[in-house]
Write an enzyme that holds these catalytic residues in place. Structure first.
Site, PDB file in Angstrom:
ATOM      1  N   ASP A  54      21.035  60.832  45.077  1.00 39.33           N
ATOM      2  CA  ASP A  54      20.097  59.866  45.653  1.00 39.33           C
ATOM      3  C   ASP A  54      18.797  59.835  44.848  1.00 39.33           C
ATOM      4  O   ASP A  54      17.912  59.014  45.113  1.00 39.33           O
ATOM      5  CB  ASP A  54      19.860  60.118  47.152  1.00 39.33           C
ATOM      6  N   SER A  55      18.701  60.691  43.815  1.00 41.08           N
ATOM      7  CA  SER A  55      17.591  60.587  42.862  1.00 41.08           C
ATOM      8  C   SER A  55      17.592  59.211  42.199  1.00 41.08           C
ATOM      9  O   SER A  55      16.606  58.815  41.595  1.00 41.08           O
ATOM     10  CB  SER A  55      17.697  61.680  41.789  1.00 41.08           C
ATOM     11  N   ASP A  93      25.976  61.631  46.801  1.00 43.50           N
ATOM     12  CA  ASP A  93      24.941  62.055  47.745  1.00 43.50           C
ATOM     13  C   ASP A  93      24.963  61.145  48.962  1.00 43.50           C
ATOM     14  O   ASP A  93      24.934  59.912  48.811  1.00 43.50           O
ATOM     15  CB  ASP A  93      23.562  61.897  47.070  1.00 43.50           C
ATOM     16  N   GLU A 192      18.108  74.222  45.165  1.00 42.09           N
ATOM     17  CA  GLU A 192      17.042  73.547  44.410  1.00 42.09           C
ATOM     18  C   GLU A 192      15.702  74.251  44.597  1.00 42.09           C
ATOM     19  O   GLU A 192      15.260  74.500  45.727  1.00 42.09           O
ATOM     20  CB  GLU A 192      16.935  72.076  44.860  1.00 42.09           C
TER      21      GLU A 192
HETATM   22  O1  KIV Z   1      19.809  63.444  43.873  1.00 38.06           O
HETATM   23  C1  KIV Z   1      19.988  64.267  42.979  1.00 38.06           C
HETATM   24  O2  KIV Z   1      19.984  63.948  41.786  1.00 38.06           O
HETATM   25  C2  KIV Z   1      20.193  65.650  43.383  1.00 38.06           C
HETATM   26  C3  KIV Z   1      20.219  66.693  42.305  1.00 38.06           C
HETATM   27  C4  KIV Z   1      18.917  66.849  41.668  1.00 38.06           C
HETATM   28  C5  KIV Z   1      20.760  67.978  42.805  1.00 38.06           C
HETATM   29  O3  KIV Z   1      20.322  65.929  44.523  1.00 38.06           O
END
Ligand code: KIV
Length: 274
Positions: A54-55, A93, A192
């Site tokens: 979700d990044s 995610d 994290e």
């Molecule tokens: O959303 C994401 O990219 C993540 C990673 C940084 C673990 O959750």
């Protein structure tokens, strides 16, 4: 498919392969991808796990946090990633509020992700509070990855991006949460931004692998946002990001040359014309 980058390793990465990697002491390489092209590069280069994180809300959509991305949006990106991958296992995610309301809704949404995108599993943030959901999903055959420590969907509650697990109470609750996720059937857990010693302790205490980001070298694998390690995302650079390339400069330089060539009437040439 790039067999040479994958070495003599297995053809397709599954939860079974990920479990055996921990048992054999082989580190797990994970990166994020939100599109077909990037996913293809990552797969060809031998990445084991590709996370449709979700990044993407921040890196792809330009939001300040991960919170705005919707289930429909992440599913759209997941479908494009799936089309680019032969070997890696793809995890999606689950966005903010697609699973927090109640386990039934989270279960239904995770089922949609599996059915409609073709991904190999889902990721939920949280420990004990999502344990029922993790149990329900894994019982139904949905591989689940957990996510503990600095969970970005809780950023407003945390009040910032400072590391988690620094106090004995918080460290204990992260370890308890990790054990609860394992008991509920999770196949791996992202840790994290927690102290390296705590991450190593959690990793030793679990049979399932931990995938660290800002959590030191004691984890069973590592994950980074691909745009961070490739030097494409320049908004901020956390200490845990190692830059393997500076693609932002490469892109700006190449595009600048193209613009100059067009304006100076150097493109296209006779050879580039019909
Ligand atoms: O959303 C994401 O990219 C993540 C990673 C940084 C673990 O959750």
């Amino acid at each position: 498919m790039n067999q040479s980058a994958a070495g003599s390793g297995p053809k397709k990465i599954t939860t079974k392969v990920i479990a055996s990697m921990k048992q054999e002491g082989k580190k797990i390489a994970c990166l994020t991808a939100y599109d077909f092209l990037t996913a293809r590069f990552l797969d060809q280069a031998g990445v084991d796990l590709i996370l449709v994180g979700d990044s993407l809300a921040m890196v792809f959509q330009g939001h300040e946090t991960t919170i705005p991305v919707t289930l429909e949006e992440i599913m759209y990106h997941a479908k494009t990633v799936v089309r680019g991958v032969d070997r890696s296992m793809i995890i999606v995610d689950m966005p903010f509020m697609s699973y927090q309301t109640n386990p039934e809704e989270g279960f239904r949404n995770a089922g949609r992700v599996m059915k409609e995108t073709g991904a190999g599993g889902v990721k939920f943030e949280g420990g004990k509070r999502v344990a029922d959901l993790v149990f329900k999903a894994t019982q139904a055959g949905i591989p689940v990855m957990g996510h503990l420590g600095l969970t970005p969907q809780s950023i407003h509650q945390f009040g910032g991006y400072t590391p988690r697990g620094a106090t004995p109470a918080e460290a204990k609750s992260i370890l308890d949460d990790a054990l609860a996720l394992q008991k509920s059937g999770a196949f791996a857990i992202v840790l994290e931004k927690i102290p390296a010693a705590l991450a190593a302790k959690v990793s030793r205490s679990l049979k399932i692998p931990t995938i660290g980001i800002g959590a030191g070298s004691g984890c069973d694998g590592q994950v980074m946002v691909a745009a961070d390690m490739l030097g494409l995302y320049e908004e901020f650079q956390p200490r845990f990001v190692r830059r393997y390339a500076n693609l932002a400069d490469t892109v700006r330089e190449a595009v600048g040359r193209y613009v100059r060539d067009v304006k100076d009437k150097n493109f296209p040439s006779r050879d580039e014309s019909y």
